[in-house]
Design an enzyme around this catalytic site. Sequence first.
Site, PDB file in Angstrom:
ATOM      1  N   LYS A 183      43.125  30.075  28.617  1.00 35.18           N
ATOM      2  CA  LYS A 183      43.690  29.206  29.640  1.00 35.18           C
ATOM      3  C   LYS A 183      42.851  29.346  30.896  1.00 35.18           C
ATOM      4  CE  LYS A 183      45.890  27.887  33.225  1.00 35.18           C
ATOM      5  NZ  LYS A 183      45.274  28.192  34.509  1.00 35.18           N
ATOM      6  N   GLU A 213      46.026  36.590  38.327  1.00 36.16           N
ATOM      7  CA  GLU A 213      45.538  36.962  39.657  1.00 36.16           C
ATOM      8  C   GLU A 213      45.164  38.432  39.660  1.00 36.16           C
ATOM      9  OE1 GLU A 213      45.162  34.678  42.077  1.00 36.16           O
ATOM     10  OE2 GLU A 213      44.092  36.238  43.174  1.00 36.16           O
ATOM     11  N   ARG A 241      28.633  36.345  48.958  1.00 37.33           N
ATOM     12  CA  ARG A 241      28.384  35.680  47.682  1.00 37.33           C
ATOM     13  C   ARG A 241      29.590  34.794  47.385  1.00 37.33           C
ATOM     14  NH1 ARG A 241      27.702  37.454  41.801  1.00 37.33           N
ATOM     15  NH2 ARG A 241      29.004  39.231  42.383  1.00 37.33           N
ATOM     16  N   CYS A 247      36.182  38.772  43.503  1.00 34.56           N
ATOM     17  CA  CYS A 247      37.155  39.866  43.607  1.00 34.56           C
ATOM     18  C   CYS A 247      36.481  41.177  43.980  1.00 34.56           C
ATOM     19  CB  CYS A 247      37.971  40.008  42.333  1.00 34.56           C
ATOM     20  SG  CYS A 247      36.950  40.067  40.875  1.00 34.56           S
ATOM     21  N   SER A 405      27.458  44.186  39.622  1.00 35.33           N
ATOM     22  CA  SER A 405      27.847  43.729  38.284  1.00 35.33           C
ATOM     23  C   SER A 405      26.655  43.696  37.338  1.00 35.33           C
ATOM     24  CB  SER A 405      28.455  42.332  38.356  1.00 35.33           C
ATOM     25  OG  SER A 405      29.660  42.379  39.074  1.00 35.33           O
TER      26      SER A 405
END
Lengths: 442, 442, 442, 442
Positions: A183, A213, A241, A247, A405
């Site tokens: 989803k 969330e 960014r 997050c 990351s």
Amino acid sequence: GYAGGLAGLSAALLRTDSFVGGRWLPAAATFPVQDPASGAALGMVADCGVSEARAAVRAAYEAFCSWKEVSAKERSSLLRKWYNLMIQNKDDLARIITAESGKPLKEAHGEIFYSAFFLEWFSEEARRVYGDIIYTPAKDKRALVLKQPVGVAAVITPWNFPSAMITRKVGAAVAAGCTVVVKPAEDTPFSALALAEILLHHAANSVKRVSMELGGLAPFIVFDSANVDQAVAGALASKFRNTGQTCVCSNRFLVQRGIHDAFVKAFAEAMKKNLHVGNGFEEGTTQGPLINEKAVEKVEKHVNDAVSKGATIVTGGKRHHLGKNFFEPTLLSNVTQDMLCTHEETFGPLAPVIKFDTEEEAIAIANATDVGLAGYFYSQDPAQIWRVAEQLEVGMVGVNEGLISSVECPFGGVKQSGLGREGSKYGIDEYLELKYVCYGGL
Amino acid sequence: GYAGGLAGLSAALLRTDSFVGGRWLPAAATFPVQDPASGAALGMVADCGVSEARAAVRAAYEAFCSWKEVSAKERSSLLRKWYNLMIQNKDDLARIITAESGKPLKEAHGEIFYSAFFLEWFSEEARRVYGDIIYTPAKDKRALVLKQPVGVAAVITPWNFPSAMITRKVGAAVAAGCTVVVKPAEDTPFSALALAEILLHHAANSVKRVSMELGGLAPFIVFDSANVDQAVAGALASKFRNTGQTCVCSNRFLVQRGIHDAFVKAFAEAMKKNLHVGNGFEEGTTQGPLINEKAVEKVEKHVNDAVSKGATIVTGGKRHHLGKNFFEPTLLSNVTQDMLCTHEETFGPLAPVIKFDTEEEAIAIANATDVGLAGYFYSQDPAQIWRVAEQLEVGMVGVNEGLISSVECPFGGVKQSGLGREGSKYGIDEYLELKYVCYGGL
Amino acid sequence: GYAGGLAGLSAALLRTDSFVGGRWLPAAATFPVQDPASGAALGMVADCGVSEARAAVRAAYEAFCSWKEVSAKERSSLLRKWYNLMIQNKDDLARIITAESGKPLKEAHGEIFYSAFFLEWFSEEARRVYGDIIYTPAKDKRALVLKQPVGVAAVITPWNFPSAMITRKVGAAVAAGCTVVVKPAEDTPFSALALAEILLHHAANSVKRVSMELGGLAPFIVFDSANVDQAVAGALASKFRNTGQTCVCSNRFLVQRGIHDAFVKAFAEAMKKNLHVGNGFEEGTTQGPLINEKAVEKVEKHVNDAVSKGATIVTGGKRHHLGKNFFEPTLLSNVTQDMLCTHEETFGPLAPVIKFDTEEEAIAIANATDVGLAGYFYSQDPAQIWRVAEQLEVGMVGVNEGLISSVECPFGGVKQSGLGREGSKYGIDEYLELKYVCYGGL
Amino acid sequence: GYAGGLAGLSAALLRTDSFVGGRWLPAAATFPVQDPASGAALGMVADCGVSEARAAVRAAYEAFCSWKEVSAKERSSLLRKWYNLMIQNKDDLARIITAESGKPLKEAHGEIFYSAFFLEWFSEEARRVYGDIIYTPAKDKRALVLKQPVGVAAVITPWNFPSAMITRKVGAAVAAGCTVVVKPAEDTPFSALALAEILLHHAANSVKRVSMELGGLAPFIVFDSANVDQAVAGALASKFRNTGQTCVCSNRFLVQRGIHDAFVKAFAEAMKKNLHVGNGFEEGTTQGPLINEKAVEKVEKHVNDAVSKGATIVTGGKRHHLGKNFFEPTLLSNVTQDMLCTHEETFGPLAPVIKFDTEEEAIAIANATDVGLAGYFYSQDPAQIWRVAEQLEVGMVGVNEGLISSVECPFGGVKQSGLGREGSKYGIDEYLELKYVCYGGL
């Protein structure tokens, strides 16, 4: 240039139906999706309800019954084909991201690579799930541990990385032998649908909609021993960014007294020189629109609250003339912990600076929250580096580094941000069950 | 002999207060605990409420702030001391288990060893938590993964293994660097309190009360190729340990047509010869009382329901004359899937036998439930052994084996029974957080 | 005080025969062992030849045939008992080390703990050997990897750690399920024989004699950014432990120009203040005798060679008046790479300092040798720390640290020093074979 | 059809010079290579001597100095490109194998896939080398374990798998960050040179010549409970692949008395029906020539020796009329352990059958050799399967299975056959050094 709306997007990849059991299905209702920079309509997308959801789960379960029998090598091959197709279609996929999320095209390109790399990574991980043989005290038994897929995975993804957040989860699930019901966020469904389109001829999959969330309040600490230029470069990268909408974006800057003024000055100058607000499709744009007007209102509210409690605007501070979804990159000093922006996630281009005196104080402020995804700090003192890295209550720490990351590394948080890890050799574990087999009668 | 009640129990280990922050504290209220065999009162135990729970969590958190700084070697040493003390006090600890749970003394002794072995195992695991160094594409960064304790663990344990279910969780938590708040079952709090008493001079811990339940419907399948004697021995061990009150007890026997009659006959004879109902303290008792009268009523209801729908009582079938908490070891044949005993956990000495024809049929029946903790099957066909082991939807499989627990092996289930794994090299993971450190600026 | 010779040593642990197949056996010949501090005779020890060696291997092989069937848990228990006995006899065992090797008693005590810790560690490792289950493309096969002991291990140990070098190897071998034939150094056989005596009632083992040598030329680099006090403390610990007779002792000091003079001055002062030459049994002694006069001659030769080529004696420089096996702790500056002491292992209390200008130069000097066991460097620059740690061609690196051995960490070297790793989770691998089982016909 | 010699081979891939430092270099001398089926000349290949070897090592070392700095991801990409090129050129590469080794074309195609799969596997392994972080007792230190390449690897490969034996080693070495000097077998240098040609534009590599030998005496045991058809199929596959010229080919058949006659009869029939001797390029050929006439002489000698000592020829038994390098597929019964063929590796199409009575006897015969690469057995008894798998002294066991090689699984032997493991997650370890970094001063 870009005309807004659908112009310049690949019609072949721009799907609006739901994708269930390997086929495109319309839903009873639809909902509109817009370009956040121009406000132009991008299309009406299938608005799946309870019955569509049930059908999707059913189809995914049926697919699972055969998929789980497929060898690890074959699952690996499927994921690699999908990866190859993403790379082949990278330009079209990037343009869809920019169109539906407003993200600068260069960042969108970066996301497509990052997204595709998860498929490559998990293509390789699929073949590296190992069971165990355990040596127990019983001489007449042998103990085996098998690893098996958990079943159907329900995957819910946010709008700020419309492509990568899907492959990071779906790649792991498919590698493990699971099937999925996805989803995507309602702001950005097209990237998800394009991924499905690309996969169409290679696997049975299902797309469905829901919501999720995951919050963070990442601290960015600059100690006296830090290299100012390095810290400013990291602050820019970590804060701005995707226009501050990731997050792991820094939400709070903590700067030690001895280096404070030099850092604030250099940071403000760097912001003015390097940040360019504009439409994401324009060359040179580094700061696109926020995702919608509600997001702009939140930034505005954080700025006003801080100023009313004594904060100083060093640069920026208000909406941007380009349109209702734009806001100026903003730097605040004299920020204190009673201000909203230090305990709520702003998710926009606002950098509030708190001054501190001691290492203990900085760690206490950084940890005074019930979330803990990422944290950053700058220091040239080797012992301090170990101390602070170990004491920050977060799942990911950048040491003298603002971009952390990497598909090889475990992504995830602790405290309220903590729900397993994604990517890396750990990411596939979430989709695997252990089965202990005690082989007796020997 | 045993006089019932407190006679013969170690007064020094029989604590009734709660244990918080290293000290014994009374609670505002108390509740009674009884010997299920004789009904004799064993004592009034602290009935902790919300305020006591909050105090326990607070104490555990404070202890955590220093405990997490303790080295792995020191955590290891503490657990080993606790293990040594358990072994030294094993007779007293076993008697407490039999008194409060009714379990035969021999099984209680077995549980104390099993329980202590978790402390030994996790004492050794504490030193074997390894972080990672990951080689990423970025040449100017290094990626580390640290492993750190999650914090305070809330541990809730059942009554059927009053000691081992505590050490299996607390051992792992303490090894990881966590502190714990434990809530033992209200039927059997004394074993938990005795463990705390033993630990008293060695660590700060907290005991508190809550509740939990974990179900299973373990199938026990006997294929035509099975060795009948082996299968009967496994059936006895798997079904009647702790009078059928373990979460891995076989709940449903599926026996293939060709071997059915031989198996049922041999099983009934073995039950008559080997199972002896009595007070757990008496020499020779293998079947103690059930935990309380409600448990007896459930067995009775399952038998009556089955008989009313066509099942045949091969042996047993009614309450036992020894007292209100006792029931006869019972074997039913001609059982069908519409009977209660095939889709509810009996948790008592009832073995219902379903006859089947094909392997597919047996697997379908075995998997037709939403729980999946343990499963057993007997076969002498090597290919069938792999097929069935892989297809049973359970977390633990006994192949030609009825007793499968071992501290070295991962204990846990799938489907609704699935919540992580305990024991083994995997058990400590539940209590650890990964922290990815991206070391940049290189 | 200590009278020299056998006075004060435990007669029960002072064995002189060989230990084969669980029994003490005399040999055809014997050889004398002396106290290197006083020259006093300690005893005549069995001088095993070819026939004794063959008998020992035969006994070890016979023991292996049953030992390999023993469960991991039982092997673990045996090693723990041995560990407990070592701790109980620690004072007697330490005195034997000092008597036969001259090592200060405090260091000898440290060695006994270090030695016993290997038995504890491998007692725990024994239960943590895991085989694998591998998922291959073939659907009709299953792939297992078993781990099995290699057989009889021949273990040859040096005199500088008469106890720990044995347990580090034998602990791993026994944990893996191997049996061993041990040949201790002829200078120090008593510690080995005492370990066997302690083990006597618990296992079948065999003691035999042979020979081995493992060299190092450990560089100790001090960069301009280093903390001088920290570096001096590390230099003392790394250079002068066991009077410079460990294979990880620093052999060459490389000091950057900017910090050179301050370091040399502080190092000389610290040597005068902290190093006390004497008999190892005397309170306060930190520098015992060298192992024999040949060792003294080598140090003397290195000093004379260096001085003749331009080196400056900062402190020490000659034999010590206490006796023929003693030498003064010596610091040389103005050392260059053409001097013997920079490319031969001194294995004594000599610290030669080379001055350098750049990081590249220091690394080039450090790596200009065909051995590579340990290396040390001091720096407060985080990026330099990673660079240098990665570029030093050694198996073990101390960063701002002079003592690096720990049972949990892999001990071993690269280049000519490189032959596997000992201790740590890797140490047991040397004694295990992998057996891949392809289970087909499914 | 195939005209013999160079006809039909890819001129572009048929190189005759040595490949050093990324360039093709002639050598002072050359040696001839022939097609073993037709005897036709294939070419004159560079005969490198000592000076060429030194140059190759020097070039490899220079390449290593930069290659070790390349990221794991880039090493991975290079290996994948090489893999892709092999797949693209698979037909040409297979024809070269058949031409120089005589292997049937279908088997040669299989080898090319097997060979390429090692490049794919190690491409993926390159990114999965993980260092460790170890938690030690010292609070002021942190312990890291880095993994670094060992340097230049010297790789020597046999003629029976001219391509796969190279990629299995070189793939692992390159993945680890090493560079290599390869010396292919002098009978089959063209496959190696073709691999280098393919790699030419993608890496710096070096080709050189030397020699190696690795023996096995693989037992193939058929127990009474075995399925005869399954056992015969396995026997054919295991014995006659590559005309009996693989190091894992069964060398000795041990058949239990109860099943002996049925097995021998069925095996002989299957040999006659399925084995077709011919030129490897001809459709339908399953048995090509042996590698040279010396190989034929060895088979002949083994047959004659066996017959002279009482063995019976069931089928085959003499040279084949097709040419001097061909021999008939041969089955002998009544074989005893005093015959040459049971303790020397025949390396040809000879299957000698020994009859036995008990499991112990079979294991004793199987283990009565000082080599131990592979072993096979057929049984339908689950407990026997575990017993025998654990007791066979070999590195690889086929249970009801004659073909066991898989890139995912560790390939290697024990006893004199034992030198590390190749392929699988273990294969890369041989090319890596551990570096323990003790990070102190914290």
